[in-house]
Motif scaffolding. Structure first.
Motif, PDB file in Angstrom:
ATOM      1  N   THR A 172       0.849  -1.196   0.000  1.00 39.47           N
ATOM      2  CA  THR A 172       0.000   0.000   0.000  1.00 39.47           C
ATOM      3  C   THR A 172       0.883   1.244   0.000  1.00 39.47           C
ATOM      4  OG1 THR A 172      -0.024   0.181   2.416  1.00 39.47           O
ATOM      5  CG2 THR A 172      -1.801  -1.111   1.407  1.00 39.47           C
ATOM      6  N   ALA A 173       0.289   2.352  -0.405  1.00 36.08           N
ATOM      7  CA  ALA A 173       0.990   3.631  -0.318  1.00 36.08           C
ATOM      8  C   ALA A 173       1.185   4.024   1.144  1.00 36.08           C
ATOM      9  CB  ALA A 173       0.197   4.710  -1.064  1.00 36.08           C
ATOM     10  N   THR A 174       0.225   3.656   1.983  1.00 35.80           N
ATOM     11  CA  THR A 174       0.362   3.927   3.416  1.00 35.80           C
ATOM     12  C   THR A 174       1.674   3.350   3.936  1.00 35.80           C
ATOM     13  OG1 THR A 174      -2.029   3.871   3.768  1.00 35.80           O
ATOM     14  CG2 THR A 174      -0.651   3.458   5.691  1.00 35.80           C
ATOM     15  N   ASP A 233       4.825  12.414  -2.017  1.00 34.55           N
ATOM     16  CA  ASP A 233       3.826  11.356  -2.156  1.00 34.55           C
ATOM     17  C   ASP A 233       3.036  11.627  -3.438  1.00 34.55           C
ATOM     18  OD1 ASP A 233       1.671   9.652  -2.007  1.00 34.55           O
ATOM     19  OD2 ASP A 233       1.166  10.119   0.082  1.00 34.55           O
ATOM     20  N   ASN A 255      -6.504  15.817  -1.376  1.00 41.87           N
ATOM     21  CA  ASN A 255      -7.438  15.133  -0.487  1.00 41.87           C
ATOM     22  C   ASN A 255      -8.302  16.081   0.332  1.00 41.87           C
ATOM     23  OD1 ASN A 255      -7.110  12.162  -0.775  1.00 41.87           O
ATOM     24  ND2 ASN A 255      -4.970  12.654  -0.430  1.00 41.87           N
ATOM     25  N   LYS A 267      -1.476   2.423  -5.237  1.00 42.87           N
ATOM     26  CA  LYS A 267      -2.771   2.388  -5.924  1.00 42.87           C
ATOM     27  C   LYS A 267      -2.658   2.057  -7.410  1.00 42.87           C
ATOM     28  CE  LYS A 267      -5.092   5.789  -2.914  1.00 42.87           C
ATOM     29  NZ  LYS A 267      -6.273   6.629  -2.853  1.00 42.87           N
ATOM     30  N   GLU A 278       2.264  16.039  -0.531  1.00 45.77           N
ATOM     31  CA  GLU A 278       1.771  15.888  -1.891  1.00 45.77           C
ATOM     32  C   GLU A 278       2.188  17.176  -2.602  1.00 45.77           C
ATOM     33  OE1 GLU A 278      -2.225  13.851  -2.925  1.00 45.77           O
ATOM     34  OE2 GLU A 278      -2.650  15.189  -1.271  1.00 45.77           O
ATOM     35  N   HIS A 289      -1.657  10.266  -5.634  1.00 45.89           N
ATOM     36  CA  HIS A 289      -2.759  10.863  -6.391  1.00 45.89           C
ATOM     37  C   HIS A 289      -2.256  11.785  -7.498  1.00 45.89           C
ATOM     38  CE1 HIS A 289      -6.413  10.468  -3.437  1.00 45.89           C
ATOM     39  NE2 HIS A 289      -5.985   9.308  -3.906  1.00 45.89           N
ATOM     40  N   TYR A 343      -3.646  14.164   3.419  1.00 45.65           N
ATOM     41  CA  TYR A 343      -3.957  12.751   3.655  1.00 45.65           C
ATOM     42  C   TYR A 343      -2.892  11.917   2.956  1.00 45.65           C
ATOM     43  CZ  TYR A 343      -6.324   8.338   4.369  1.00 45.65           C
ATOM     44  OH  TYR A 343      -6.614   7.054   4.778  1.00 45.65           O
ATOM     45  N   HIS A 344      -2.284  11.007   3.709  1.00 51.03           N
ATOM     46  CA  HIS A 344      -1.238  10.146   3.143  1.00 51.03           C
ATOM     47  C   HIS A 344      -1.485   8.684   3.509  1.00 51.03           C
ATOM     48  CE1 HIS A 344       1.314  13.544   1.900  1.00 51.03           C
ATOM     49  NE2 HIS A 344       0.992  14.123   3.047  1.00 51.03           N
TER      50      HIS A 344
HETATM   51  N1  PMP Z   1      -1.120   8.934  -0.207  1.00 48.75           N
HETATM   52  C1  PMP Z   1      -2.117   9.665  -0.730  1.00 48.75           C
HETATM   53  C2  PMP Z   1      -1.805  11.008  -1.318  1.00 48.75           C
HETATM   54  C3  PMP Z   1      -3.426   9.180  -0.723  1.00 48.75           C
HETATM   55  O1  PMP Z   1      -4.400   9.925  -1.216  1.00 48.75           O
HETATM   56  C4  PMP Z   1      -3.672   7.915  -0.159  1.00 48.75           C
HETATM   57  C5  PMP Z   1      -5.063   7.314  -0.103  1.00 48.75           C
HETATM   58  N2  PMP Z   1      -6.090   8.072  -0.545  1.00 48.75           N
HETATM   59  C6  PMP Z   1      -2.600   7.194   0.353  1.00 48.75           C
HETATM   60  C7  PMP Z   1      -1.339   7.730   0.319  1.00 48.75           C
HETATM   61  C8  PMP Z   1      -2.801   5.850   0.975  1.00 48.75           C
HETATM   62  O2  PMP Z   1      -3.105   4.891   0.028  1.00 48.75           O
HETATM   63  P1  PMP Z   1      -3.568   3.460   0.547  1.00 48.75           P
HETATM   64  O3  PMP Z   1      -4.876   3.673   1.246  1.00 48.75           O
HETATM   65  O4  PMP Z   1      -3.710   2.670  -0.707  1.00 48.75           O
HETATM   66  O5  PMP Z   1      -2.522   2.958   1.444  1.00 48.75           O
END
Ligand code: PMP
Length: 457
Positions: A139-141, A260, A232, A287, A227, A263, A167-168
């Motif tokens: 995941t990006a998280t 990041d 977000n 994503k 970002e 998006h 939001y990250h």
């Molecule tokens: N970074 C950004 C800029 C996001 O918008 C998001 C989720 N909307 C994430 C990280 C996290 O992505 P994920 O929920 O797939 O881990």
């Protein structure tokens, strides 16, 4: 009565919302029945808590999704402008990704060992984003979490700087905001923070170079996680030179800069980083790059790679806080290899970006025709309207322009006419499979919606 700058009659809005809720229920008996069954073993009847926030009394259950459309279990075809909030930015089930993943499925999904695909994926990412070294997550998280951990490890400092209303993903340090006295505090409804975010985080407003310098000058900041345009809290674009100033200040204060692009990849094949020739120390993305198959990644400079290599002991490398048993698995590598090479191409963006402009032009025309004090923001293949007359320069302004009830109404009106917008925003994203007819369907729907909304406003 009007609220904020939206000039919408609240009684009128509430009557319209009731009408749309009734229409939603009437058109979707199978989704309603599935939602009822779902409540037996899932709180709210949803597999993830935030899914209760969709407009309507229950979520729409999907039967199948393909390209830029999906069909729900009630047989209704939808134009999908949400695209899994960027997870399906390359369209639902792109053919090249499906072929690669299908082949890999019968050759082993996860083994804890690398597959050859990893070489092509890391080389492709290096060329695309200009950072030479890459590591993979699901995941990006997680990619953000790992970048932050490395930043702390390398600098020996503790704090992370983020933008207000960023939001990250579910990264503990990022659920912070500025209070009325511009001090960092927990964001509203931050669920179970390990410690108050004021201990881990310093929040600054987007486009506030002086505020950023003040935050860094204290000498305790390990990383700035940004970002390069906020996406977000609506889309908030950087002032000319802002991202460059962030880089300069990070260098000046010895802080690791993490871009990041999860998006903002909508800006082009290399995101804003490549488009604007930015030079972060880390770049995070997830994503879309696997065509919807779970994957995430973070890239970094040769200098960072060298500092990590010199400071992490082999014996402890599996339990040091960077990891994930399924990370780098064969299936997500195959998905990324096919998606990055064959789907997420310049040609795809050449199709997507003009469509986003056409979508935005249609929205603007309806706003102009009704005189709604709203504005539009555009970012490559993504565009969004917001309930303030002028574009926001930072997260606070964008948050102040929000109107939850109005947003729910606009989304439900669209959904009832077969169009899905990105939830919690007024955002539309284009995919390589989106057509002009899909955009025109939104334009007509939106004009009729605004006409009715403001006819008694
Ligand atoms: N970074 C950004 C800029 C996001 O918008 C998001 C989720 N909307 C994430 C990280 C996290 O992505 P994920 O929920 O797939 O881990």
């Amino acid at each position: 009565m009007t609220v904020g700058s939206t000039s919408v009659d609240r009684g009128h809005l509430s009557a319209l919302l009731d009408r749309e809720r009734a229409a939603f229920r009437a058109a979707r008996p199978r989704s309603a029945a599935l939602a009822e069954r779902s409540r037996q073993h899932m709180p709210g009847g949803v597999p993830m808590s935030w899914m209760v926030k969709w407009p309507g009394d229950f979520p729409v259950f999907v039967d199948r999704a393909e390209g830029a459309h999906f069909t729900c279990v009630d047989g209704i075809d939808h134009v999908d402008l949400c695209l899994g909030d960027t997870g399906a930015m390359m369209g639902h089930s792109p053919a090249a990704t499906v072929a690669a993943v299908t082949e890999q499925l019968s050759r082993g999904i996860t083994t804890m060992l690398p597959t050859e695909d990893a070489i092509a994926v890391s080389a492709g990412l290096a060329e695309r984003f200009g950072l030479p070294f890459w590591q993979f997550t699901l995941t990006a998280t997680d990619a953000n979490r790992h970048a932050i951990r490395y930043a702390r490890h390398l600098t020996g400092r503790t704090k992370v700087v983020v933008h207000n209303f960023c939001y990250h993903g579910s990264v503990d340090e990022t659920f912070a905001t500025l209070d009325d006295d511009r001090r960092t505090t927990d964001r509203r409804n931050n669920i179970g923070p390990p410690v108050p975010t004021s201990e881990t985080t310093r929040v600054v407003e987007f486009n506030d170079v002086d505020g950023l310098e003040k935050a860094l000058a204290e000498g305790d900041v390990a990383a700035i996680l940004v970002e390069p345009a906020l996406t977000n809290i609506g889309i908030v674009l950087p002032d000319p030179g802002y991202n460059e100033a962030v880089r300069e200040l990070a260098t000046k204060y010895g802080v690791i800069l993490i871009n990041d692009e999860t998006h903002t990849i909508c800006a082009g094949p290399g995101g804003i980083t490549r488009r604007d020739n930015l030079h972060p120390d880390f770049l995070v993305i997830g994503k879309s790059i696997g065509g919807g198959i779970p994957c995430g990644t973070f890239g970094f400079t040769a200098e960072v790679a060298d500092r990590i290599a010199r400071s992490v002991e082999l014996e402890d490398i599996d339990v040091g806080g960077i990891g994930g048993t399924l990370a780098g698995n064969g299936l997500s590598m195959a998905a990324m290899q096919a998606t990055l090479e064959q789907v997420m191409t310049q040609q795809a963006f050449d199709h997507m970006i003009p469509l986003a402009d056409a979508w935005a032009d249609g929205v603007q025309a309806a706003i102009d025709a009704t005189g709604a004090p709203w504005h539009l923001s555009r970012l490559g293949a993504r565009a969004e309207y917001a309930f303030s007359a002028v574009p926001s320069r930072n997260g606070r302004e964008a948050a102040d322009a929000d109107d939850f009830e109005l947003q729910q109404y606009l989304h439900l009106y669209a959904l009832n006419r077969g169009i899905l917008l990105t939830p919690f925003h007024n955002m539309a994203l284009m995919s390589p499979a989106t057509t002009r007819a899909d955009v025109d369907a939104h334009t007509q729907m939106f004009a009729a919606c605004l006409d009715e909304l403001f006819s008694r406003g």
